[in-house]
Motif scaffolding. Structure first.
Motif, PDB file in Angstrom:
ATOM      1  N   LYS A  59       0.821  -1.210   0.000  1.00  0.00           N
ATOM      2  CA  LYS A  59       0.000   0.000   0.000  1.00  0.00           C
ATOM      3  C   LYS A  59       0.856   1.262   0.000  1.00  0.00           C
ATOM      4  N   GLU A 126      -3.851  -6.259   0.324  1.00  0.00           N
ATOM      5  CA  GLU A 126      -4.701  -5.541   1.276  1.00  0.00           C
ATOM      6  C   GLU A 126      -5.688  -6.495   1.947  1.00  0.00           C
ATOM      7  N   GLU A 260     -10.623   0.400   7.446  1.00  0.00           N
ATOM      8  CA  GLU A 260     -10.026  -0.409   6.400  1.00  0.00           C
ATOM      9  C   GLU A 260     -10.866  -1.648   6.106  1.00  0.00           C
ATOM     10  N   SER A 266     -10.704  -1.092  -1.632  1.00  0.00           N
ATOM     11  CA  SER A 266      -9.255  -1.197  -1.812  1.00  0.00           C
ATOM     12  C   SER A 266      -8.803  -2.623  -2.057  1.00  0.00           C
ATOM     13  N   SER A 371     -11.464   4.607  -5.598  1.00  0.00           N
ATOM     14  CA  SER A 371     -10.533   3.494  -5.735  1.00  0.00           C
ATOM     15  C   SER A 371     -10.362   3.089  -7.199  1.00  0.00           C
TER      16      SER A 371
END
Length: 494
Positions: A59, A126, A260, A266, A371
């Motif tokens: 990331k 991720e 997150e 993501s 994104s």
């Protein structure tokens, strides 16, 4: 490939790889500092820590890669100008565009690789990183408790002297203070010789089994007994085994982790995002239409019920409703107005809830749009930073890590600030998500065009030198005046 192209390309690649390695290491260390509370003192094995950092590091690519291209470009072309290599090229009839040709091809290839990386590798990394953080308390129950100190687990404060076992699940000399929900005082104390931690896969419940201990609980003295007011009675109970269930999700206050985990955008590629965005938009339209239909049905139903209580058949228009209310007695009017006010408040409350729910859904859609666009922005930013750094290096005519580093940091901070601002604004539905994602590149694009144009026409070199010369002369005059005053004051004093 000609010798000149090979020389320029080799010099740039060496500088780029060196800068990239240093910056990548710095940004990963910054990540370690962010998650130090999750890693330090948790009895994690080396393999788990390495996996944690390995899944976290991809990331960093969207930040490290553009900055590396920018700094390497400034340093490389700054060295060429400072060592008069560009002057030799120009005397041989080689322009700046010709010198940049091999590097432009390399940057285009690098942009394609960066797009592949953020589209295919980064989402998978991720996903593994988030799930590793999520499962760490389940696979490593001892992480919730550190030996030799008190640990807050919700309303429980626990301390153990030693931990053992392959997962640190065996505890020795356990002391627990349980806070009361009413006054938040430690009214209950539990001491045990041994303990054992146990969790099941997929569960957030941590079971603590205590063996051979005592249970102490304070008892409030009777208010009527004056003699007992100075005493502090308690209840003591011995147990061979006592089990406590602790819900780890209740005291997991990591806001960043929650964000997150919620932001699954993501973890998707371009194709997955495209499909998900289409589904989310259709769901948003259907739910919005459903809310409007339900609201209309509710209003008509309430209006019809109010009218039917007084009259079975009345046409639903304003004049009939007003006439119907005016014909009623005072008490009946008061009841009708109160009922109408209650219905309006209920409808208003429903509208606010629907508005908030739809706003959250719109924010989720915006996150997916951002994104989606950012995967292309990362690739384009490499090309943009090159066309800013290369001509800027030719203009300032300074290599190394001095002045180029200053310009690179200033430009990148501007880029990162605008990018963060645009993303946050677009996520809150302030601007279009496409504009929010591309805002930083659109702001810096005129700078790249201007620097490239000036460096190509040799206009920027003289003008920039004049600016630097003027600044140097200004500070030189100030320094000389101050030095002259100090000498004069010393002479008078003597």
């Amino acid at each position: 490939m000609k010798i000149l192209d090979r020389y320029i390309l080799t010099t740039f690649i060496k500088t780029f790889l060196s800068v990239f390695a240093i910056l990548y290491f710095i940004f990963v260390l910054q990540g370690v500092w962010v998650f130090i509370a999750e890693l330090a003192g948790k009895d994690l094995d080396v393999l788990t820590i390495v996996k944690f950092l390995f899944y976290y590091s991809p990331k960093m690519i969207p930040m490290v890669l553009p900055l590396s291209v920018l700094l390497a470009s400034i340093m490389t072309f700054g060295d060429f100008s400072e060592n008069y290599e560009f002057a030799a090229m120009k005397s041989a009839g080689i322009s700046l565009q010709r010198a940049m040709r091999s590097l432009i091809i390399f940057i285009l290839i690098l942009a394609g690789i960066s797009f592949w990386f953020v589209n295919d590798v980064a989402p998978k990394s991720e996903y593994k990183f988030v799930n590793l953080r999520k499962d760490i308390l389940q696979t490593k129950p001892a992480m919730a408790i550190t030996a030799g100190q008190f640990n807050d687990l919700g309303n429980i404060n626990i301390k153990v002297d030693e931990k053992s076992g392959d997962r640190g699940q065996h505890l020795k000399n356990v002391t627990m203070h349980i806070k009361s929900n009413s006054n938040f005082e430690n009214n209950t104390v539990i001491k045990a010789e041994n303990g054992e931690l146990e969790t099941e896969d997929g569960s957030s419940i941590l079971q603590l089994h205590l063996f051979n201990g005592n249970y102490y609980e304070d008892v409030s003295p009777s208010k009527n007994n004056n003699a007992s007011q100075n005493k502090l009675p308690f209840v003591k109970t011995y147990f061979k085994k006592y089990t406590i269930n602790i819900d780890l999700s209740e005291f997991d206050n990591s806001d960043e982790e929650k964000i997150e985990i919620a932001n699954t955008a993501s973890m998707m590629s371009v194709n997955q995002l495209n499909y998900t965005i289409d589904s989310l938009n259709n769901n948003f339209k259907d739910e919005n239409k459903s809310n409007l239909d339900n609201l209309e049905l509710r209003v008509n139903s309430q209006l019809s019920n109010q009218m039917k209580t007084k009259k079975d058949s009345v046409s639903q228009n304003n004049s009939d409703v007003i006439k119907l209310v005016d014909d009623q007695s005072r008490n009946t009017k008061i009841q009708i107005y109160r009922l109408a006010s209650s219905n309006v408040e209920s409808i208003f409350f429903t509208l606010k809830n629907n508005e908030q729910a739809m706003f959250e859904k719109q924010k989720n859609i915006n996150r997916h749009y951002i994104s989606f666009y950012e995967k292309f922005v990362v690739a384009f930013s490499c090309l943009l930073m090159f066309f800013i750094g290369a001509p800027l290096g030719a203009i300032i005519r300074k290599g190394g890590l001095g002045l180029p580093m200053v310009f690179a940091v200033l430009i990148f901070i501007t880029y990162h600030f605008i990018n963060t601002f645009g993303r946050k604004l677009a996520q809150e539905n302030g601007i279009d998500p496409a504009l929010g994602a591309w805002l930083s590149t659109l702001v810096l694009l005129p700078l790249a065009i201007s620097f490239t144009s000036k460096a190509t026409k040799d206009r920027g070199i003289n003008s920039f030198d004049n600016i630097i010369y003027s600044v140097k002369e200004f500070f030189k005059k100030i320094f000389n005046k101050k030095q002259h005053k100090d000498v004069k004051h010393t002479t008078k004093h003597n």
